[in-house]
Design an enzyme around this catalytic site. Structure first.
Site, mmCIF file in Angstrom:
data_model
loop_
_atom_site.group_PDB
_atom_site.id
_atom_site.type_symbol
_atom_site.label_atom_id
_atom_site.label_comp_id
_atom_site.label_asym_id
_atom_site.label_seq_id
_atom_site.Cartn_x
_atom_site.Cartn_y
_atom_site.Cartn_z
ATOM 1 N N TRP A 1 -8.178 -4.715 -4.095
ATOM 2 C CA TRP A 1 -7.688 -5.643 -5.115
ATOM 3 C C TRP A 1 -8.843 -6.332 -5.815
ATOM 4 O O TRP A 1 -8.833 -6.509 -7.043
ATOM 5 C CB TRP A 1 -6.712 -6.656 -4.509
ATOM 6 C CG TRP A 1 -5.471 -5.978 -4.045
ATOM 7 C CD1 TRP A 1 -5.075 -5.773 -2.749
ATOM 8 C CD2 TRP A 1 -4.471 -5.348 -4.869
ATOM 9 N NE1 TRP A 1 -3.895 -5.057 -2.728
ATOM 10 C CE2 TRP A 1 -3.502 -4.782 -4.002
ATOM 11 C CE3 TRP A 1 -4.313 -5.197 -6.244
ATOM 12 C CZ2 TRP A 1 -2.382 -4.089 -4.476
ATOM 13 C CZ3 TRP A 1 -3.199 -4.517 -6.720
ATOM 14 C CH2 TRP A 1 -2.251 -3.967 -5.840
ATOM 15 N N LYS B 1 4.226 -13.716 -1.852
ATOM 16 C CA LYS B 1 3.848 -13.695 -0.448
ATOM 17 C C LYS B 1 4.194 -15.041 0.197
ATOM 18 O O LYS B 1 5.111 -15.127 1.002
ATOM 19 C CB LYS B 1 2.380 -13.311 -0.305
ATOM 20 C CG LYS B 1 2.153 -11.843 -0.731
ATOM 21 C CD LYS B 1 0.731 -11.532 -1.092
ATOM 22 C CE LYS B 1 0.574 -10.207 -1.814
ATOM 23 N NZ LYS B 1 0.823 -9.013 -1.030
ATOM 24 N N ASP C 1 -8.709 -15.348 -6.293
ATOM 25 C CA ASP C 1 -7.377 -14.764 -6.151
ATOM 26 C C ASP C 1 -6.873 -15.177 -4.767
ATOM 27 O O ASP C 1 -7.378 -14.711 -3.756
ATOM 28 C CB ASP C 1 -7.468 -13.241 -6.271
ATOM 29 C CG ASP C 1 -6.119 -12.550 -6.043
ATOM 30 O OD1 ASP C 1 -5.129 -13.233 -5.710
ATOM 31 O OD2 ASP C 1 -6.072 -11.321 -6.184
#
Lengths: 356, 356
Positions: free
Chosen positions: B101, B191, B167
């Site tokens: 990511w 999440k 992030d």
């Protein structure tokens, strides 16, 4: 509390059956022991509902196989930049100026090409001009098929020699449309399709193949097309609700049945407005009237605030006009029932009889 | 069907109380006679819940007044381009490469500046390297605070002379964080915060004031900051669910209480993994272990498919590792209960005792 008569302009009424099913499945979707919002977007259960929604939309709108269907995020406002970023090819970009949303779309395109007005309905935006002055070297022409603020709507779409792009946010799925007339159609979901937070894009594959590549991956239509809109985590719960709406529309008989129902709903209200010209004034020119948003004023404009308050007491919600034009606006998206419209029409009639 | 033990990596388990409240309010939010998805985003009722969610997040994370809180769309993947598009100033862009990511974030930034790797945990991504090789003329450094695929997590954040961007998609709200260490924090909601379809951005106002203006309006953070994230229609229903999660976290005692609970949950599982080295192998280096995602393998890797199937029969869902690394992954976001973790730990122990 009883459900009100919801005439909101968007986000707007959703079918009560859809909401009841969503509530029933909130903690357990089809025996998975999880709600839809808790499913992995890579799970078989989510994958099935995601693709079923795409298939149902294809069926409902008779979308040809050479078009991709995308479920994106960001609403129509995000498409205002994605359309020119992907489709501008160094030429001019023609915009039909039929209202403030059309104008905003044109503004965002300014970074990607030389924009111009191909037709202009301003400053009052009460009409849908039929003529398009398309200039040489135009990459595409953009129209807004229904203009919520002013209550105007295209009845027919132009035949142009250049690709046609349409913002159908406020009338998609309300009537049959010949998708082949368009190279790209986009629509935020929050009027006819479901909740805010998901955007439908229908795009001719050939156009995607030619689209710009010097863009972040996430802003390229082809990225999402290649992965069936599962490139990144999609807005799973809004897509689920939208899928339930598609199922509901199918049960109602599809978009042809929705069109007949919507035409009858709109006719019922316009009839009352036209029957009492000494009380009500329609905003849009008759030939441009929308079947989605009925806009009008009281002749006695000073009485409008009291009128809206009185309507609310009767359970009629969301009939205040947009701040840009004021007055009254009744939105009649697919999920607004004929019964709600009949109730409002009766109340408007009684009001007019008292005042007239 | 009973609720399962949901260890999905995201979208993931949500608090059952939140889902039950959402179901109860689906057709009538607080006596309005409409569901939240049906409310106008300009209505008083929506405005209240929208701003309450912002205020609650500020309180939970102790966000200073000189930071803006934004609710956007598109997920972290969309921030991969918005961060450099807004914050690049002609200099270099440093990225900590702690997984795929992080790498994708760096790739998207390539259009906006010269990117480089400020620290590299590859190719196995089992560690969190503490040293940052920041080059002269760097506009910002970007880190991924928790790496779901590999199960690694920053314990401490670097003190750098340049702006730090994070992030935090997979560990925001799981522990207290000193927001002042960062100029910008972003997180997809799916999440720890709620459902997919809303993205939180926390950004230092001073940084926004300097951000690029030669961008479409919709891609500029300042556009959304100026309108409290009501510039265009926000994803109202996902924001509502996220707000319910914030209320739930406050009731649990806030992020400090979540941290204690999360630490105990993770310790419980790592304890079992470490107790049976002849059966289980942890993926991440011990000092880099995540409290959100516990990644491990069976020593007998050929047995993993049967193991996952057996777990599923016991009601343990979502423990298959990401396709890039394989093996097993148990995600322990805020909504995963200690009871679920205890049940899994007991099952793992019994498995190990049988095999060991």
């Amino acid at each position: 509390m009883e459900r009100v008569f919801n005439f909101n302009a968007g986000p707007a009424a959703m079918p009560e059956d859809v909401l009841r099913q969503a509530a029933a499945e909130m903690t357990d979707y089809r025996g998975t022991g999880m709600g839809v919002a808790e499913l992995s977007h890579r799970s078989a259960e989510y994958d099935e509902l995601h693709h079923r929604a795409m298939t149902d939309l294809r069926e409902l709108l008779a979308i040809p196989d050479d078009y991709d269907v995308l479920f994106l995020q960001g609403g129509a406002s995000h498409q205002f930049m994605m359309v020119p970023a992907n489709l501008a090819r160094g030429g001019k970009l023609g915009y039909a100026d039929t209202g403030v949303w059309a104008h905003k779309a044109m503004e965002e395109a300014g970074l990607y090409g030389q924009t111009y007005t191909v037709t202009n309905a301003g400053p009052d935006y009460t009409t849908i001009p039929p003529d398009f002055a398309v200039q040489d070297g135009t990459d595409y022409v953009h129209i807004t098929t229904n203009n919520t603020i002013y209550g105007t709507q295209y009845r027919e779409f132009p035949d142009l020699a250049v690709p046609l792009v349409a913002d159908m946010s406020s009338d998609i799925l309300s009537r049959p449309v010949d998708v082949r007339k368009f190279d790209l159609i986009y629509a935020g979901a929050q009027k006819n399709l479901g909740p805010a937070g998901v955007t439908v894009v229908i795009v001719r594959k050939e156009r995607l193949a030619q689209a710009n590549t010097r863009l972040p991956k996430i802003l390229q239509y082809r990225t999402h097309a290649a992965k069936d809109s599962l490139y990144n985590t999609p807005p799973t719960y809004p897509i689920y609700l939208m899928g339930l709406v598609f199922t509901w529309v199918k049960k109602q008989g599809g978009v042809a049945a929705m069109q007949a129902r919507n035409a009858a709903k709109a006719a019922r209200l316009y009839e009352v407005i036209d029957a009492y010209p000494e009380v009500f004034t329609g905003h849009a020119a008759k030939e441009a009237r929308s079947q989605m948003n009925v806009t009008f004023n009281l002749k006695d404009r000073a009485a409008e605030a009291d009128f809206i308050a009185a309507a609310k007491r009767e359970g009629f919600v969301g009939i205040k006009g947009h701040r840009l034009v004021g007055g009254l606006r009744v939105s009649l998206y697919n999920a607004v029932t004929p019964e709600a419209v009949d109730a409002l029409a009766a109340w408007l009639t009684a009001y007019a009889e008292r005042k007239g």
